[in-house]
Design a protein around this motif. Structure first.
Motif, PDB file in Angstrom:
ATOM      1  N   GLU A  12      -4.632   1.006 -12.819  1.00  0.00           N
ATOM      2  CA  GLU A  12      -4.821  -0.323 -13.389  1.00  0.00           C
ATOM      3  C   GLU A  12      -4.029  -1.369 -12.610  1.00  0.00           C
ATOM      4  N   PHE A  13      -2.818  -1.004 -12.214  1.00  0.00           N
ATOM      5  CA  PHE A  13      -1.987  -1.927 -11.440  1.00  0.00           C
ATOM      6  C   PHE A  13      -2.674  -2.305 -10.138  1.00  0.00           C
ATOM      7  N   LEU A  14      -3.170  -1.322  -9.409  1.00  0.00           N
ATOM      8  CA  LEU A  14      -3.804  -1.592  -8.120  1.00  0.00           C
ATOM      9  C   LEU A  14      -5.109  -2.364  -8.285  1.00  0.00           C
ATOM     10  N   ALA A  15      -5.844  -2.101  -9.358  1.00  0.00           N
ATOM     11  CA  ALA A  15      -7.113  -2.788  -9.583  1.00  0.00           C
ATOM     12  C   ALA A  15      -6.913  -4.250  -9.990  1.00  0.00           C
ATOM     13  N   LYS A  16      -5.921  -4.532 -10.814  1.00  0.00           N
ATOM     14  CA  LYS A  16      -5.758  -5.878 -11.358  1.00  0.00           C
ATOM     15  C   LYS A  16      -4.810  -6.781 -10.574  1.00  0.00           C
ATOM     16  N   SER A  17      -3.896  -6.205  -9.820  1.00  0.00           N
ATOM     17  CA  SER A  17      -2.876  -7.043  -9.175  1.00  0.00           C
ATOM     18  C   SER A  17      -3.303  -7.598  -7.824  1.00  0.00           C
ATOM     19  N   ASN A  18      -4.309  -7.006  -7.184  1.00  0.00           N
ATOM     20  CA  ASN A  18      -4.781  -7.458  -5.871  1.00  0.00           C
ATOM     21  C   ASN A  18      -3.665  -7.521  -4.838  1.00  0.00           C
ATOM     22  N   VAL A  19      -2.746  -6.571  -4.888  1.00  0.00           N
ATOM     23  CA  VAL A  19      -1.679  -6.521  -3.898  1.00  0.00           C
ATOM     24  C   VAL A  19      -2.129  -5.661  -2.724  1.00  0.00           C
ATOM     25  N   SER A  20      -1.592  -5.971  -1.562  1.00  0.00           N
ATOM     26  CA  SER A  20      -1.910  -5.165  -0.392  1.00  0.00           C
ATOM     27  C   SER A  20      -0.978  -3.954  -0.345  1.00  0.00           C
ATOM     28  N   ARG A  21      -1.271  -3.037   0.537  1.00  0.00           N
ATOM     29  CA  ARG A  21      -0.485  -1.817   0.674  1.00  0.00           C
ATOM     30  C   ARG A  21       0.940  -2.156   1.107  1.00  0.00           C
ATOM     31  N   CYS A  22       1.905  -1.563   0.440  1.00  0.00           N
ATOM     32  CA  CYS A  22       3.314  -1.782   0.791  1.00  0.00           C
ATOM     33  C   CYS A  22       3.648  -0.999   2.048  1.00  0.00           C
ATOM     34  N   VAL A  23       4.453  -1.600   2.915  1.00  0.00           N
ATOM     35  CA  VAL A  23       4.768  -0.950   4.187  1.00  0.00           C
ATOM     36  C   VAL A  23       5.967  -0.019   4.098  1.00  0.00           C
ATOM     37  N   ASP A  24       6.857  -0.243   3.143  1.00  0.00           N
ATOM     38  CA  ASP A  24       8.032   0.615   3.031  1.00  0.00           C
ATOM     39  C   ASP A  24       8.507   0.667   1.583  1.00  0.00           C
ATOM     40  N   PHE A  25       9.544   1.445   1.358  1.00  0.00           N
ATOM     41  CA  PHE A  25      10.064   1.643   0.014  1.00  0.00           C
ATOM     42  C   PHE A  25      10.677   0.360  -0.550  1.00  0.00           C
ATOM     43  N   LYS A  26      11.290  -0.455   0.300  1.00  0.00           N
ATOM     44  CA  LYS A  26      11.886  -1.710  -0.172  1.00  0.00           C
ATOM     45  C   LYS A  26      10.822  -2.649  -0.739  1.00  0.00           C
ATOM     46  N   GLU A  27       9.718  -2.765  -0.046  1.00  0.00           N
ATOM     47  CA  GLU A  27       8.642  -3.623  -0.526  1.00  0.00           C
ATOM     48  C   GLU A  27       8.035  -3.054  -1.810  1.00  0.00           C
ATOM     49  N   THR A  28       7.946  -1.730  -1.903  1.00  0.00           N
ATOM     50  CA  THR A  28       7.420  -1.087  -3.105  1.00  0.00           C
ATOM     51  C   THR A  28       8.313  -1.363  -4.304  1.00  0.00           C
TER      52      THR A  28
END
Length: 135
Positions: A12-28
């Motif tokens: 649900e988070f990935l479907a509704k937030s329209n965020v791009s793929r995180c490159v590292d753990f800090k961004e996640t």
């Protein structure tokens, strides 16, 4: 506790937030604190206390709606009432190929001054595909 919720919540988070793929753990971690907590709990959190390797941090919640109107009796002072959140984070991160360990550091129900979760990246799991494209 909460692990299976996290497995389903990440979709649900990935479907509704329209965020791009995180490159590292800090961004996640920043995405969890700023977008995830806001989307599902209506609160914001901050990420701090990074270790030198960038594999361990603390997520500090300013407010926690799960504990509204909750008081722990003296016999339950060892209980982490919001432990479900650590399972949700662990389950969600495992679905995006990050094996983590999530533990509570501070909890206001136990007399601390804030709600703080420690998120430690144990390993980044490489993506595996069920079949080979070239065959």
């Amino acid at each position: 506790m909460g692990y299976n919720i996290g497995i389903r919540l990440i979709d649900e988070f990935l479907a509704k937030s329209n965020v791009s793929r995180c490159v590292d753990f800090k961004e996640t971690a920043e995405m969890i604190a700023k977008v995830g907590f806001k989307m599902f709990l209506g609160v914001t959190a901050s990420v701090m206390n990074w270790d030198a390797d960038g594999t361990c941090c603390s997520i500090v919640l300013e407010d926690n709606p799960l504990v509204d109107f909750v008081e722990l009796p003296d016999t339950c002072q060892g209980l982490y009432y919001c432990n479900i959140l650590s399972g949700v984070i662990r389950g969600a991160l495992e679905m995006v190929a990050m094996k983590t360990e999530v533990t509570w550091i501070r909890d206001m129900l136990r007399g601390d001054d804030a709600y703080e979760l420690q998120v430690k990246l144990l390993k980044q799991v490489p993506e595996e595909y069920p079949y080979k494209d070239d065959e």
